[in-house]
Design a protein around this motif. Sequence first.
Motif, PDB file in Angstrom:
ATOM      1  N   VAL A  24       7.082  -4.792 -14.381  1.00 28.16           N
ATOM      2  CA  VAL A  24       7.445  -5.042 -12.986  1.00 28.16           C
ATOM      3  C   VAL A  24       6.461  -4.351 -12.049  1.00 28.16           C
ATOM      4  CG1 VAL A  24       9.189  -4.549 -11.224  1.00 28.16           C
ATOM      5  CG2 VAL A  24       9.873  -5.492 -13.421  1.00 28.16           C
ATOM      6  N   ARG A  25       6.112  -3.086 -12.355  1.00 30.76           N
ATOM      7  CA  ARG A  25       5.149  -2.374 -11.498  1.00 30.76           C
ATOM      8  C   ARG A  25       3.810  -3.087 -11.490  1.00 30.76           C
ATOM      9  NH1 ARG A  25       7.595   2.195 -13.886  1.00 30.76           N
ATOM     10  NH2 ARG A  25       5.853   2.396 -15.330  1.00 30.76           N
ATOM     11  N   LYS A  26       3.374  -3.586 -12.644  1.00 30.09           N
ATOM     12  CA  LYS A  26       2.101  -4.311 -12.723  1.00 30.09           C
ATOM     13  C   LYS A  26       2.158  -5.584 -11.871  1.00 30.09           C
ATOM     14  CE  LYS A  26      -0.983  -6.672 -15.887  1.00 30.09           C
ATOM     15  NZ  LYS A  26      -1.101  -7.309 -17.179  1.00 30.09           N
ATOM     16  N   GLU A  27       3.258  -6.331 -11.984  1.00 28.06           N
ATOM     17  CA  GLU A  27       3.397  -7.561 -11.202  1.00 28.06           C
ATOM     18  C   GLU A  27       3.429  -7.267  -9.703  1.00 28.06           C
ATOM     19  OE1 GLU A  27       6.885  -9.337 -12.878  1.00 28.06           O
ATOM     20  OE2 GLU A  27       5.825 -10.051 -14.650  1.00 28.06           O
ATOM     21  N   LEU A  28       4.090  -6.184  -9.312  1.00 24.11           N
ATOM     22  CA  LEU A  28       4.125  -5.814  -7.894  1.00 24.11           C
ATOM     23  C   LEU A  28       2.737  -5.436  -7.385  1.00 24.11           C
ATOM     24  CD1 LEU A  28       7.435  -3.753  -7.729  1.00 24.11           C
ATOM     25  CD2 LEU A  28       6.984  -5.979  -6.685  1.00 24.11           C
ATOM     26  N   ARG A  29       1.984  -4.688  -8.194  1.00 28.14           N
ATOM     27  CA  ARG A  29       0.609  -4.333  -7.799  1.00 28.14           C
ATOM     28  C   ARG A  29      -0.245  -5.583  -7.651  1.00 28.14           C
ATOM     29  NH1 ARG A  29       1.185  -0.293 -11.685  1.00 28.14           N
ATOM     30  NH2 ARG A  29      -0.003  -1.527 -13.165  1.00 28.14           N
ATOM     31  N   GLU A  30      -0.126  -6.511  -8.606  1.00 28.83           N
ATOM     32  CA  GLU A  30      -0.926  -7.741  -8.553  1.00 28.83           C
ATOM     33  C   GLU A  30      -0.534  -8.594  -7.351  1.00 28.83           C
ATOM     34  OE1 GLU A  30      -0.236  -9.412 -12.396  1.00 28.83           O
ATOM     35  OE2 GLU A  30      -1.730  -8.122 -13.364  1.00 28.83           O
ATOM     36  N   ALA A  31       0.755  -8.681  -7.051  1.00 26.70           N
ATOM     37  CA  ALA A  31       1.201  -9.462  -5.898  1.00 26.70           C
ATOM     38  C   ALA A  31       0.694  -8.830  -4.608  1.00 26.70           C
ATOM     39  CB  ALA A  31       2.728  -9.563  -5.882  1.00 26.70           C
ATOM     40  N   GLY A  32       0.709  -7.511  -4.536  1.00 26.94           N
ATOM     41  CA  GLY A  32       0.198  -6.829  -3.344  1.00 26.94           C
ATOM     42  C   GLY A  32      -1.288  -7.059  -3.178  1.00 26.94           C
ATOM     43  N   ALA A  33      -2.037  -7.032  -4.278  1.00 28.05           N
ATOM     44  CA  ALA A  33      -3.478  -7.280  -4.218  1.00 28.05           C
ATOM     45  C   ALA A  33      -3.754  -8.714  -3.794  1.00 28.05           C
ATOM     46  CB  ALA A  33      -4.114  -6.989  -5.571  1.00 28.05           C
ATOM     47  N   ALA A  34      -2.966  -9.652  -4.290  1.00 33.74           N
ATOM     48  CA  ALA A  34      -3.161 -11.059  -3.926  1.00 33.74           C
ATOM     49  C   ALA A  34      -2.877 -11.267  -2.436  1.00 33.74           C
ATOM     50  CB  ALA A  34      -2.249 -11.951  -4.763  1.00 33.74           C
ATOM     51  N   ARG A  35      -1.847 -10.586  -1.905  1.00 33.81           N
ATOM     52  CA  ARG A  35      -1.548 -10.714  -0.478  1.00 33.81           C
ATOM     53  C   ARG A  35      -2.678 -10.159   0.372  1.00 33.81           C
ATOM     54  NH1 ARG A  35       3.694  -9.353  -1.963  1.00 33.81           N
ATOM     55  NH2 ARG A  35       3.291  -7.172  -1.510  1.00 33.81           N
ATOM     56  N   ARG A  36      -3.322  -9.103  -0.093  1.00 31.99           N
ATOM     57  CA  ARG A  36      -4.427  -8.528   0.681  1.00 31.99           C
ATOM     58  C   ARG A  36      -5.640  -9.443   0.669  1.00 31.99           C
ATOM     59  NH1 ARG A  36      -2.253  -3.907  -1.670  1.00 31.99           N
ATOM     60  NH2 ARG A  36      -3.707  -3.935  -3.392  1.00 31.99           N
ATOM     61  N   LEU A  37      -5.794 -10.254  -0.368  1.00 31.29           N
ATOM     62  CA  LEU A  37      -6.949 -11.151  -0.467  1.00 31.29           C
ATOM     63  C   LEU A  37      -6.782 -12.417   0.355  1.00 31.29           C
ATOM     64  CD1 LEU A  37      -7.761 -10.892  -4.274  1.00 31.29           C
ATOM     65  CD2 LEU A  37      -8.974  -9.826  -2.373  1.00 31.29           C
ATOM     66  N   VAL A  38      -5.551 -12.855   0.583  1.00 33.00           N
ATOM     67  CA  VAL A  38      -5.294 -14.090   1.309  1.00 33.00           C
ATOM     68  C   VAL A  38      -5.258 -13.767   2.802  1.00 33.00           C
ATOM     69  CG1 VAL A  38      -3.603 -15.932   1.697  1.00 33.00           C
ATOM     70  CG2 VAL A  38      -3.988 -15.053  -0.601  1.00 33.00           C
ATOM     71  N   PRO A  39      -6.048 -14.493   3.610  1.00 32.27           N
ATOM     72  CA  PRO A  39      -6.014 -14.226   5.057  1.00 32.27           C
ATOM     73  C   PRO A  39      -4.641 -14.566   5.626  1.00 32.27           C
ATOM     74  CG  PRO A  39      -7.330 -16.167   4.580  1.00 32.27           C
ATOM     75  CD  PRO A  39      -6.951 -15.555   3.266  1.00 32.27           C
ATOM     76  N   ASP A  40      -4.277 -13.854   6.679  1.00 33.39           N
ATOM     77  CA  ASP A  40      -2.985 -14.100   7.319  1.00 33.39           C
ATOM     78  C   ASP A  40      -2.927 -15.512   7.881  1.00 33.39           C
ATOM     79  OD1 ASP A  40      -2.150 -11.571   6.765  1.00 33.39           O
ATOM     80  OD2 ASP A  40      -2.745 -10.762   8.705  1.00 33.39           O
ATOM     81  N   ALA A  41      -1.789 -16.138   7.703  1.00 33.18           N
ATOM     82  CA  ALA A  41      -1.579 -17.481   8.254  1.00 33.18           C
ATOM     83  C   ALA A  41      -1.411 -17.355   9.760  1.00 33.18           C
ATOM     84  CB  ALA A  41      -0.334 -18.102   7.635  1.00 33.18           C
ATOM     85  N   PRO A  42      -1.827 -18.385  10.513  1.00 34.66           N
ATOM     86  CA  PRO A  42      -1.640 -18.317  11.965  1.00 34.66           C
ATOM     87  C   PRO A  42      -0.155 -18.204  12.289  1.00 34.66           C
ATOM     88  CG  PRO A  42      -2.377 -20.503  11.287  1.00 34.66           C
ATOM     89  CD  PRO A  42      -2.420 -19.624  10.068  1.00 34.66           C
TER      90      PRO A  42
END
Length: 60
Positions: A24-42
């Motif tokens: 679970v901790r690994k998945e949360l870290r990966e999800a957080g990293a993916a959110r940082r890579l995707v630009p914010d939606a308008p």
Amino acid sequence: MVLFFAEDSQHPFVKRAMRDARKVRKELREAGAARRLVPDAPATPSRSLQGRRRMPGRSE
């Protein structure tokens, strides 16, 4: 209440809980990293900024 488990416990339920927690901790870290890579939606305007809409068949 907080429970602490020994990392090296031989009990199968404790082993499974520790393995699941690591996963679970690994998945949360990966999800957080993916959110940082995707630009914010308008930002979409909030409903209050869109103005009032009239309902069909309703008079005011």
